[in-house]
Design a protein around this motif. Structure first.
Motif, PDB file in Angstrom:
ATOM      1  N   LYS A 197       0.806  -1.220   0.000  1.00  0.00           N
ATOM      2  CA  LYS A 197       0.000   0.000   0.000  1.00  0.00           C
ATOM      3  C   LYS A 197       0.841   1.273   0.000  1.00  0.00           C
ATOM      4  CE  LYS A 197      -3.902  -2.108   2.492  1.00  0.00           C
ATOM      5  NZ  LYS A 197      -4.738  -2.024   3.710  1.00  0.00           N
ATOM      6  N   ASP A 198       2.005   1.249   0.650  1.00  0.00           N
ATOM      7  CA  ASP A 198       2.805   2.455   0.822  1.00  0.00           C
ATOM      8  C   ASP A 198       4.255   2.218   0.419  1.00  0.00           C
ATOM      9  OD1 ASP A 198       0.771   4.183   2.079  1.00  0.00           O
ATOM     10  OD2 ASP A 198       0.871   2.721   3.701  1.00  0.00           O
ATOM     11  N   ASP A 199       4.898   3.292   0.001  1.00  0.00           N
ATOM     12  CA  ASP A 199       6.329   3.259  -0.315  1.00  0.00           C
ATOM     13  C   ASP A 199       7.087   3.773   0.903  1.00  0.00           C
ATOM     14  OD1 ASP A 199       8.915   3.641  -1.306  1.00  0.00           O
ATOM     15  OD2 ASP A 199       8.155   4.054  -3.320  1.00  0.00           O
ATOM     16  N   PHE A 200       8.002   2.979   1.418  1.00  0.00           N
ATOM     17  CA  PHE A 200       8.660   3.340   2.676  1.00  0.00           C
ATOM     18  C   PHE A 200       9.382   4.675   2.602  1.00  0.00           C
ATOM     19  CE2 PHE A 200      12.008   0.765   0.599  1.00  0.00           C
ATOM     20  CZ  PHE A 200      13.109   1.605   0.721  1.00  0.00           C
ATOM     21  N   GLU A 201       9.887   5.076   1.434  1.00  0.00           N
ATOM     22  CA  GLU A 201      10.638   6.329   1.356  1.00  0.00           C
ATOM     23  C   GLU A 201       9.727   7.542   1.522  1.00  0.00           C
ATOM     24  OE1 GLU A 201      12.400   7.708  -2.264  1.00  0.00           O
ATOM     25  OE2 GLU A 201      11.117   6.403  -3.484  1.00  0.00           O
ATOM     26  N   ASN A 202       8.417   7.351   1.387  1.00  0.00           N
ATOM     27  CA  ASN A 202       7.475   8.448   1.613  1.00  0.00           C
ATOM     28  C   ASN A 202       7.018   8.529   3.061  1.00  0.00           C
ATOM     29  OD1 ASN A 202       7.510   9.087  -1.147  1.00  0.00           O
ATOM     30  ND2 ASN A 202       5.864   7.613  -1.587  1.00  0.00           N
ATOM     31  N   VAL A 203       7.400   7.535   3.856  1.00  0.00           N
ATOM     32  CA  VAL A 203       6.949   7.457   5.255  1.00  0.00           C
ATOM     33  C   VAL A 203       8.090   7.706   6.235  1.00  0.00           C
ATOM     34  CG1 VAL A 203       5.875   5.963   6.988  1.00  0.00           C
ATOM     35  CG2 VAL A 203       5.147   5.807   4.589  1.00  0.00           C
ATOM     36  N   LEU A 204       9.263   7.178   5.950  1.00  0.00           N
ATOM     37  CA  LEU A 204      10.380   7.214   6.899  1.00  0.00           C
ATOM     38  C   LEU A 204      11.354   8.355   6.580  1.00  0.00           C
ATOM     39  CD1 LEU A 204      11.184   3.385   6.990  1.00  0.00           C
ATOM     40  CD2 LEU A 204       9.591   4.666   8.440  1.00  0.00           C
ATOM     41  N   HIS A 205      11.839   9.007   7.647  1.00  0.00           N
ATOM     42  CA  HIS A 205      12.786  10.110   7.471  1.00  0.00           C
ATOM     43  C   HIS A 205      13.761  10.144   8.649  1.00  0.00           C
ATOM     44  CE1 HIS A 205      10.103  11.633   4.331  1.00  0.00           C
ATOM     45  NE2 HIS A 205       9.100  11.473   5.190  1.00  0.00           N
ATOM     46  N   ASP A 206      14.977  10.583   8.383  1.00  0.00           N
ATOM     47  CA  ASP A 206      15.978  10.832   9.429  1.00  0.00           C
ATOM     48  C   ASP A 206      16.303   9.595  10.252  1.00  0.00           C
ATOM     49  OD1 ASP A 206      16.226  13.572   8.751  1.00  0.00           O
ATOM     50  OD2 ASP A 206      14.398  14.009   9.873  1.00  0.00           O
ATOM     51  N   TYR A 207      16.491   8.481   9.583  1.00  0.00           N
ATOM     52  CA  TYR A 207      16.884   7.255  10.266  1.00  0.00           C
ATOM     53  C   TYR A 207      18.403   7.157  10.366  1.00  0.00           C
ATOM     54  CZ  TYR A 207      12.405   5.126  11.150  1.00  0.00           C
ATOM     55  OH  TYR A 207      11.177   4.846  11.685  1.00  0.00           O
ATOM     56  N   ASP A 208      18.855   6.506  11.430  1.00  0.00           N
ATOM     57  CA  ASP A 208      20.292   6.356  11.668  1.00  0.00           C
ATOM     58  C   ASP A 208      20.886   5.196  10.890  1.00  0.00           C
ATOM     59  OD1 ASP A 208      20.832   8.296  14.061  1.00  0.00           O
ATOM     60  OD2 ASP A 208      19.019   7.199  14.618  1.00  0.00           O
ATOM     61  N   VAL A 209      20.104   4.111  10.759  1.00  0.00           N
ATOM     62  CA  VAL A 209      20.610   2.875  10.157  1.00  0.00           C
ATOM     63  C   VAL A 209      19.519   2.244   9.298  1.00  0.00           C
ATOM     64  CG1 VAL A 209      21.552   0.557  10.609  1.00  0.00           C
ATOM     65  CG2 VAL A 209      22.110   2.460  12.156  1.00  0.00           C
ATOM     66  N   VAL A 210      19.935   1.685   8.159  1.00  0.00           N
ATOM     67  CA  VAL A 210      19.051   0.838   7.362  1.00  0.00           C
ATOM     68  C   VAL A 210      19.754  -0.494   7.135  1.00  0.00           C
ATOM     69  CG1 VAL A 210      17.901   0.474   5.154  1.00  0.00           C
ATOM     70  CG2 VAL A 210      17.938   2.767   6.164  1.00  0.00           C
ATOM     71  N   LEU A 211      19.038  -1.587   7.410  1.00  0.00           N
ATOM     72  CA  LEU A 211      19.523  -2.936   7.090  1.00  0.00           C
ATOM     73  C   LEU A 211      18.733  -3.404   5.877  1.00  0.00           C
ATOM     74  CD1 LEU A 211      21.094  -5.523   7.490  1.00  0.00           C
ATOM     75  CD2 LEU A 211      19.499  -6.166   9.309  1.00  0.00           C
ATOM     76  N   ASP A 212      19.419  -3.466   4.722  1.00  0.00           N
ATOM     77  CA  ASP A 212      18.773  -3.803   3.466  1.00  0.00           C
ATOM     78  C   ASP A 212      19.020  -5.265   3.124  1.00  0.00           C
ATOM     79  OD1 ASP A 212      17.616  -3.016   0.684  1.00  0.00           O
ATOM     80  OD2 ASP A 212      19.489  -4.076   0.241  1.00  0.00           O
ATOM     81  N   SER A 213      17.950  -6.021   2.960  1.00  0.00           N
ATOM     82  CA  SER A 213      18.061  -7.428   2.595  1.00  0.00           C
ATOM     83  C   SER A 213      17.476  -7.713   1.222  1.00  0.00           C
ATOM     84  CB  SER A 213      17.347  -8.304   3.642  1.00  0.00           C
ATOM     85  OG  SER A 213      15.976  -7.933   3.740  1.00  0.00           O
ATOM     86  N   LEU A 214      17.129  -6.659   0.487  1.00  0.00           N
ATOM     87  CA  LEU A 214      16.455  -6.822  -0.799  1.00  0.00           C
ATOM     88  C   LEU A 214      17.328  -6.441  -1.981  1.00  0.00           C
ATOM     89  CD1 LEU A 214      12.949  -5.413   0.202  1.00  0.00           C
ATOM     90  CD2 LEU A 214      13.689  -7.793   0.143  1.00  0.00           C
ATOM     91  N   GLY A 215      18.163  -5.415  -1.816  1.00  0.00           N
ATOM     92  CA  GLY A 215      19.015  -4.974  -2.907  1.00  0.00           C
ATOM     93  C   GLY A 215      18.214  -4.317  -4.014  1.00  0.00           C
ATOM     94  N   GLY A 216      18.837  -4.208  -5.191  1.00  0.00           N
ATOM     95  CA  GLY A 216      18.148  -3.649  -6.343  1.00  0.00           C
ATOM     96  C   GLY A 216      17.689  -2.222  -6.122  1.00  0.00           C
ATOM     97  N   LYS A 217      16.450  -1.939  -6.540  1.00  0.00           N
ATOM     98  CA  LYS A 217      15.926  -0.577  -6.494  1.00  0.00           C
ATOM     99  C   LYS A 217      15.747  -0.049  -5.080  1.00  0.00           C
ATOM    100  CE  LYS A 217      13.449  -0.977 -10.910  1.00  0.00           C
ATOM    101  NZ  LYS A 217      12.119  -0.932 -11.564  1.00  0.00           N
ATOM    102  N   THR A 218      15.608  -0.969  -4.106  1.00  0.00           N
ATOM    103  CA  THR A 218      15.376  -0.495  -2.738  1.00  0.00           C
ATOM    104  C   THR A 218      16.614   0.174  -2.139  1.00  0.00           C
ATOM    105  OG1 THR A 218      16.017  -2.585  -1.692  1.00  0.00           O
ATOM    106  CG2 THR A 218      13.710  -2.336  -2.338  1.00  0.00           C
ATOM    107  N   LEU A 219      17.791  -0.099  -2.689  1.00  0.00           N
ATOM    108  CA  LEU A 219      19.013   0.501  -2.146  1.00  0.00           C
ATOM    109  C   LEU A 219      18.974   2.021  -2.234  1.00  0.00           C
ATOM    110  CD1 LEU A 219      22.012  -1.751  -3.277  1.00  0.00           C
ATOM    111  CD2 LEU A 219      21.299  -1.251  -0.940  1.00  0.00           C
TER     112      LEU A 219
END
Length: 347
Positions: A197-219
Protein backbone atom coordinates in the motif's frame (compact mmCIF):
# COMPACT_ATOMS: atom_id res chain seq x y z
CA UNK A 1 27.27 -40.81 5.13
CA UNK A 2 24.07 -39.49 3.56
CA UNK A 3 24.18 -35.90 2.28
CA UNK A 4 22.56 -33.49 -0.18
CA UNK A 5 25.08 -33.02 -2.97
CA UNK A 6 25.47 -30.39 -5.70
CA UNK A 7 27.44 -31.90 -8.60
CA UNK A 8 27.09 -28.96 -11.01
CA UNK A 9 25.97 -25.36 -10.54
CA UNK A 10 22.45 -24.57 -11.77
CA UNK A 11 21.91 -28.13 -12.94
CA UNK A 12 18.51 -29.32 -14.10
CA UNK A 13 18.22 -31.86 -11.26
CA UNK A 14 19.04 -29.23 -8.62
CA UNK A 15 21.20 -31.62 -6.60
CA UNK A 16 20.74 -35.09 -5.15
CA UNK A 17 20.79 -37.08 -1.93
CA UNK A 18 23.66 -39.54 -1.99
CA UNK A 19 26.65 -40.94 -0.12
CA UNK A 20 29.71 -38.83 0.69
CA UNK A 21 32.91 -39.65 2.64
CA UNK A 22 32.97 -39.08 6.38
CA UNK A 23 34.26 -35.61 7.38
CA UNK A 24 37.97 -35.31 8.11
CA UNK A 25 38.49 -34.30 11.75
CA UNK A 26 41.34 -31.80 12.22
CA UNK A 27 42.95 -31.04 15.58
CA UNK A 28 40.74 -27.99 16.22
CA UNK A 29 37.58 -29.61 14.88
CA UNK A 30 34.44 -30.92 16.50
CA UNK A 31 32.54 -33.74 14.76
CA UNK A 32 28.81 -33.07 15.06
CA UNK A 33 25.92 -35.41 14.34
CA UNK A 34 23.51 -33.07 12.58
CA UNK A 35 19.98 -33.25 14.00
CA UNK A 36 18.54 -30.25 12.14
CA UNK A 37 19.77 -27.83 9.47
CA UNK A 38 18.41 -24.37 8.70
CA UNK A 39 17.75 -23.51 5.07
CA UNK A 40 18.72 -20.06 3.82
CA UNK A 41 18.33 -18.22 0.53
CA UNK A 42 22.13 -18.33 0.48
CA UNK A 43 21.91 -22.10 -0.06
CA UNK A 44 19.83 -21.56 -3.17
CA UNK A 45 22.20 -18.92 -4.52
CA UNK A 46 25.19 -21.20 -3.95
CA UNK A 47 23.39 -24.08 -5.66
CA UNK A 48 22.78 -21.88 -8.70
CA UNK A 49 26.39 -20.69 -8.83
CA UNK A 50 25.59 -17.05 -8.05
CA UNK A 51 28.43 -16.81 -5.52
CA UNK A 52 31.09 -18.77 -7.38
CA UNK A 53 33.12 -15.61 -7.99
CA UNK A 54 33.60 -15.04 -4.26
CA UNK A 55 32.99 -18.60 -2.99
CA UNK A 56 34.83 -20.88 -5.41
CA UNK A 57 33.75 -24.23 -3.96
CA UNK A 58 35.15 -27.48 -5.29
CA UNK A 59 32.41 -29.69 -6.66
CA UNK A 60 30.76 -31.99 -5.71
CA UNK A 61 29.64 -29.85 -2.79
CA UNK A 62 27.52 -30.64 0.27
CA UNK A 63 25.08 -27.76 0.74
CA UNK A 64 24.04 -26.20 4.06
CA UNK A 65 25.04 -23.20 6.21
CA UNK A 66 23.19 -23.76 9.53
CA UNK A 67 23.05 -26.67 11.95
CA UNK A 68 22.21 -27.95 15.39
CA UNK A 69 23.30 -31.32 16.69
CA UNK A 70 25.24 -33.41 19.16
CA UNK A 71 29.03 -33.64 19.50
CA UNK A 72 30.35 -37.10 18.59
CA UNK A 73 34.12 -36.58 18.78
CA UNK A 74 36.60 -33.73 19.25
CA UNK A 75 40.05 -33.01 17.85
CA UNK A 76 43.17 -33.19 19.98
CA UNK A 77 43.34 -29.41 20.61
CA UNK A 78 39.64 -28.83 21.35
CA UNK A 79 39.05 -27.47 24.87
CA UNK A 80 35.48 -26.14 25.04
CA UNK A 81 33.38 -29.07 23.84
CA UNK A 82 33.03 -32.76 24.62
CA UNK A 83 31.03 -35.70 23.24
CA UNK A 84 27.36 -35.41 24.10
CA UNK A 85 27.23 -31.60 24.08
CA UNK A 86 24.27 -30.10 22.24
CA UNK A 87 25.64 -27.41 19.93
CA UNK A 88 24.77 -25.19 16.99
CA UNK A 89 26.77 -23.35 14.37
CA UNK A 90 27.06 -21.45 11.15
CA UNK A 91 30.19 -23.18 9.80
CA UNK A 92 32.95 -21.16 8.18
CA UNK A 93 32.05 -20.17 4.61
CA UNK A 94 34.87 -22.38 3.30
CA UNK A 95 33.62 -25.46 5.18
CA UNK A 96 29.86 -25.54 4.72
CA UNK A 97 27.93 -28.80 4.45
CA UNK A 98 25.22 -29.07 7.10
CA UNK A 99 22.79 -30.95 4.83
CA UNK A 100 24.48 -34.17 5.89
CA UNK A 101 24.39 -36.70 8.70
CA UNK A 102 27.68 -35.43 10.13
CA UNK A 103 29.92 -32.38 9.77
CA UNK A 104 33.31 -31.30 11.14
CA UNK A 105 33.22 -27.73 12.48
CA UNK A 106 36.11 -25.65 13.80
CA UNK A 107 35.75 -25.15 17.55
CA UNK A 108 35.91 -21.37 17.00
CA UNK A 109 32.71 -21.48 14.94
CA UNK A 110 30.65 -23.50 17.42
CA UNK A 111 28.53 -22.64 20.48
CA UNK A 112 26.34 -24.46 22.97
CA UNK A 113 22.75 -24.33 21.76
CA UNK A 114 20.15 -22.46 23.84
CA UNK A 115 18.91 -24.80 26.55
CA UNK A 116 15.22 -24.07 26.02
CA UNK A 117 15.32 -24.59 22.27
CA UNK A 118 14.64 -27.79 20.38
CA UNK A 119 17.17 -28.82 17.75
CA UNK A 120 15.09 -27.38 14.93
CA UNK A 121 14.62 -24.09 16.77
CA UNK A 122 18.36 -23.84 17.36
CA UNK A 123 19.15 -24.72 13.73
CA UNK A 124 17.00 -21.82 12.56
CA UNK A 125 19.14 -19.23 14.32
CA UNK A 126 22.92 -19.11 13.59
CA UNK A 127 23.20 -17.51 10.14
CA UNK A 128 20.36 -15.00 10.55
CA UNK A 129 21.25 -14.09 14.13
CA UNK A 130 24.93 -13.60 13.30
CA UNK A 131 23.93 -11.48 10.31
CA UNK A 132 21.76 -9.29 12.51
CA UNK A 133 24.46 -9.06 15.21
CA UNK A 134 27.25 -8.15 12.80
CA UNK A 135 25.08 -5.62 10.96
CA UNK A 136 23.46 -3.85 13.92
CA UNK A 137 26.08 -4.15 16.67
CA UNK A 138 29.42 -4.62 14.93
CA UNK A 139 28.92 -2.59 11.75
CA UNK A 140 26.30 0.01 12.71
CA UNK A 141 27.06 0.35 16.44
CA UNK A 142 23.32 0.75 17.02
CA UNK A 143 22.59 2.65 20.23
CA UNK A 144 19.61 3.11 22.51
CA UNK A 145 17.33 5.84 21.16
CA UNK A 146 18.49 5.55 17.55
CA UNK A 147 16.17 4.70 14.68
CA UNK A 148 16.72 1.67 12.45
CA UNK A 149 14.83 0.55 9.36
CA UNK A 150 14.90 -3.22 8.86
CA UNK A 151 13.48 -4.27 5.53
CA UNK A 152 11.38 -7.43 5.12
CA UNK A 153 10.53 -7.83 8.78
CA UNK A 154 8.84 -11.20 8.39
CA UNK A 155 11.86 -12.83 6.72
CA UNK A 156 14.55 -14.91 8.37
CA UNK A 157 17.01 -12.06 9.00
CA UNK A 158 14.35 -9.41 9.54
CA UNK A 159 12.42 -11.29 12.22
CA UNK A 160 15.57 -11.75 14.32
CA UNK A 161 17.00 -8.29 13.59
CA UNK A 162 13.81 -6.65 14.87
CA UNK A 163 14.12 -8.50 18.18
CA UNK A 164 17.82 -7.65 18.53
CA UNK A 165 17.26 -3.97 17.71
CA UNK A 166 14.51 -3.71 20.32
CA UNK A 167 16.81 -5.34 22.88
CA UNK A 168 19.34 -2.60 22.09
CA UNK A 169 16.72 0.06 22.75
CA UNK A 170 16.26 1.32 19.20
CA UNK A 171 13.09 2.49 17.47
CA UNK A 172 12.41 -0.07 14.75
CA UNK A 173 10.64 0.38 11.42
CA UNK A 174 10.03 -2.44 8.97
CA UNK A 175 8.09 -3.47 5.87
CA UNK A 176 5.79 -6.45 5.46
CA UNK A 177 2.57 -7.53 3.79
CA UNK A 178 -0.90 -6.72 5.09
CA UNK A 179 -1.35 -10.17 6.64
CA UNK A 180 1.84 -9.88 8.71
CA UNK A 181 1.48 -6.40 10.21
CA UNK A 182 0.34 -7.42 13.69
CA UNK A 183 2.79 -10.32 13.72
CA UNK A 184 5.89 -8.15 13.13
CA UNK A 185 4.57 -5.71 15.73
CA UNK A 186 4.57 -8.62 18.19
CA UNK A 187 8.29 -9.06 17.45
CA UNK A 188 8.91 -5.46 18.50
CA UNK A 189 8.49 -3.32 15.39
CA UNK A 190 7.34 0.22 16.23
CA UNK A 191 6.57 1.40 12.70
CA UNK A 192 5.22 -1.12 10.18
CA UNK A 193 4.76 -0.22 6.51
CA UNK A 194 2.52 -2.33 4.31
CA UNK A 195 4.66 -2.51 1.17
CA UNK A 196 1.58 -3.35 -0.91
CA UNK A 197 0.00 0.00 0.00
CA UNK A 198 2.81 2.46 0.82
CA UNK A 199 6.33 3.26 -0.32
CA UNK A 200 8.66 3.34 2.68
CA UNK A 201 10.64 6.33 1.36
CA UNK A 202 7.47 8.45 1.61
CA UNK A 203 6.95 7.46 5.26
CA UNK A 204 10.38 7.21 6.90
CA UNK A 205 12.79 10.11 7.47
CA UNK A 206 15.98 10.83 9.43
CA UNK A 207 16.88 7.25 10.27
CA UNK A 208 20.29 6.36 11.67
CA UNK A 209 20.61 2.87 10.16
CA UNK A 210 19.05 0.84 7.36
CA UNK A 211 19.52 -2.94 7.09
CA UNK A 212 18.77 -3.80 3.47
CA UNK A 213 18.06 -7.43 2.60
CA UNK A 214 16.46 -6.82 -0.80
CA UNK A 215 19.01 -4.97 -2.91
CA UNK A 216 18.15 -3.65 -6.34
CA UNK A 217 15.93 -0.58 -6.49
CA UNK A 218 15.38 -0.49 -2.74
CA UNK A 219 19.01 0.50 -2.15
CA UNK A 220 18.67 3.99 -3.59
CA UNK A 221 15.35 4.44 -1.81
CA UNK A 222 16.99 3.37 1.45
CA UNK A 223 19.58 6.13 1.11
CA UNK A 224 16.81 8.70 1.08
CA UNK A 225 15.41 7.72 4.50
CA UNK A 226 18.77 8.18 6.24
CA UNK A 227 19.86 11.35 7.99
CA UNK A 228 23.36 12.79 7.32
CA UNK A 229 25.94 10.47 8.83
CA UNK A 230 23.58 7.50 8.57
CA UNK A 231 24.60 3.99 7.59
CA UNK A 232 23.14 1.73 4.91
CA UNK A 233 24.20 -1.88 5.38
CA UNK A 234 23.36 -4.24 2.54
CA UNK A 235 23.31 -8.02 2.80
CA UNK A 236 21.93 -8.61 -0.70
CA UNK A 237 24.67 -6.67 -2.49
CA UNK A 238 26.30 -5.24 -4.39
CA UNK A 239 29.64 -6.14 -2.77
CA UNK A 240 32.03 -3.25 -2.22
CA UNK A 241 35.85 -2.79 -2.24
CA UNK A 242 36.08 -3.22 1.53
CA UNK A 243 34.50 -6.65 1.25
CA UNK A 244 36.85 -7.57 -1.59
CA UNK A 245 39.80 -6.63 0.63
CA UNK A 246 38.36 -8.61 3.54
CA UNK A 247 37.93 -11.57 1.21
CA UNK A 248 41.54 -11.36 0.03
CA UNK A 249 40.30 -11.23 -3.55
CA UNK A 250 42.61 -10.82 -6.51
CA UNK A 251 42.87 -7.62 -8.52
CA UNK A 252 40.26 -8.59 -11.09
CA UNK A 253 37.65 -9.51 -8.47
CA UNK A 254 38.38 -6.30 -6.54
CA UNK A 255 37.83 -4.29 -9.72
CA UNK A 256 34.56 -6.08 -10.44
CA UNK A 257 33.24 -5.45 -6.93
CA UNK A 258 34.30 -1.81 -7.06
CA UNK A 259 32.41 -1.37 -10.34
CA UNK A 260 29.31 -3.18 -9.09
CA UNK A 261 28.98 -0.90 -6.07
CA UNK A 262 30.26 2.34 -7.65
CA UNK A 263 26.82 3.78 -8.28
CA UNK A 264 25.38 3.23 -4.81
CA UNK A 265 28.60 4.39 -3.11
CA UNK A 266 28.57 7.58 -5.19
CA UNK A 267 24.94 8.26 -4.29
CA UNK A 268 25.66 7.61 -0.63
CA UNK A 269 28.59 10.03 -0.60
CA UNK A 270 26.44 12.73 -2.21
CA UNK A 271 23.93 12.38 0.64
CA UNK A 272 26.63 12.29 3.37
CA UNK A 273 25.81 8.72 4.34
CA UNK A 274 27.73 5.46 3.94
CA UNK A 275 27.01 2.20 2.17
CA UNK A 276 28.70 -1.07 3.10
CA UNK A 277 28.15 -4.67 2.09
CA UNK A 278 28.01 -7.35 4.77
CA UNK A 279 28.64 -11.02 4.11
CA UNK A 280 28.35 -12.48 7.58
CA UNK A 281 31.14 -14.63 8.97
CA UNK A 282 31.14 -17.59 11.32
CA UNK A 283 31.86 -16.59 14.92
CA UNK A 284 31.34 -18.96 17.86
CA UNK A 285 31.94 -16.25 20.47
CA UNK A 286 29.20 -14.04 19.03
CA UNK A 287 26.94 -17.06 18.75
CA UNK A 288 27.57 -17.72 22.44
CA UNK A 289 26.31 -14.20 23.23
CA UNK A 290 23.25 -14.87 21.09
CA UNK A 291 22.69 -18.05 23.13
CA UNK A 292 22.63 -15.91 26.29
CA UNK A 293 20.01 -13.60 24.76
CA UNK A 294 17.96 -16.61 23.70
CA UNK A 295 18.14 -18.26 27.11
CA UNK A 296 17.03 -15.00 28.76
CA UNK A 297 14.04 -14.68 26.42
CA UNK A 298 15.32 -11.64 24.52
CA UNK A 299 15.37 -13.53 21.21
CA UNK A 300 13.02 -16.32 20.23
CA UNK A 301 13.26 -18.54 17.16
CA UNK A 302 10.84 -17.95 14.33
CA UNK A 303 10.05 -21.15 12.44
CA UNK A 304 7.76 -21.22 9.44
CA UNK A 305 7.87 -24.98 8.86
CA UNK A 306 10.07 -28.06 8.91
CA UNK A 307 10.76 -30.66 6.23
CA UNK A 308 12.14 -34.21 6.39
CA UNK A 309 15.58 -34.61 4.86
CA UNK A 310 14.31 -36.46 1.80
CA UNK A 311 12.19 -33.38 0.93
CA UNK A 312 15.19 -31.03 0.76
CA UNK A 313 14.46 -29.95 -2.84
CA UNK A 314 10.88 -29.10 -1.92
CA UNK A 315 12.16 -27.11 1.07
CA UNK A 316 14.62 -25.15 -1.09
CA UNK A 317 11.85 -24.36 -3.57
CA UNK A 318 9.66 -23.05 -0.75
CA UNK A 319 12.46 -20.80 0.54
CA UNK A 320 13.05 -19.49 -2.99
CA UNK A 321 9.36 -18.57 -3.25
CA UNK A 322 9.84 -15.83 -0.66
CA UNK A 323 6.71 -16.86 1.24
CA UNK A 324 8.45 -18.14 4.39
CA UNK A 325 7.83 -16.25 7.62
CA UNK A 326 10.97 -16.75 9.62
CA UNK A 327 13.00 -19.87 8.87
CA UNK A 328 12.59 -23.24 7.21
CA UNK A 329 14.45 -26.19 8.74
CA UNK A 330 15.41 -29.69 7.61
CA UNK A 331 15.09 -32.53 10.10
CA UNK A 332 17.92 -35.00 9.68
CA UNK A 333 17.43 -37.14 12.78
CA UNK A 334 14.14 -38.89 13.42
CA UNK A 335 12.47 -38.72 16.78
CA UNK A 336 13.24 -35.08 17.60
CA UNK A 337 10.42 -33.16 19.36
CA UNK A 338 8.34 -30.78 17.26
CA UNK A 339 9.06 -27.07 17.62
CA UNK A 340 7.13 -25.16 20.25
CA UNK A 341 7.08 -22.23 17.81
CA UNK A 342 6.44 -24.23 14.64
CA UNK A 343 4.18 -22.41 12.19
CA UNK A 344 3.90 -19.43 14.56
CA UNK A 345 2.79 -16.46 12.53
CA UNK A 346 1.40 -18.54 9.67
CA UNK A 347 -1.53 -16.64 8.16
Amino acid sequence: MKAFIVDRYNSRDGGRIGEMPEPELLENDVLVEVRAAGINLLDSKIRKGEFKLILPYRLPLILGNDLAGVVLRVGSRVKRFKPGDEVYSRPNKDRIGSFAERIAVDEADLAMKPKAFTMEEAASLPLVALTAWQALIERAGLQKGQKVFIQAGSGGVGSIAIQLAKHLGATVATTTSTANIEWVKSLGADVVIDYKKDDFENVLHDYDVVLDSLGGKTLAKSLRVLKPGGKLIGIAGPPDPAFAKELGANGFVRMVMALLSFGIRKQAKARDVTYSFLFMRADGDQLGKITSLADSGKIRPILDRTYPFDAVKEALTYVESGRAKGKVVLLLKKGEPTSTYENEGTP
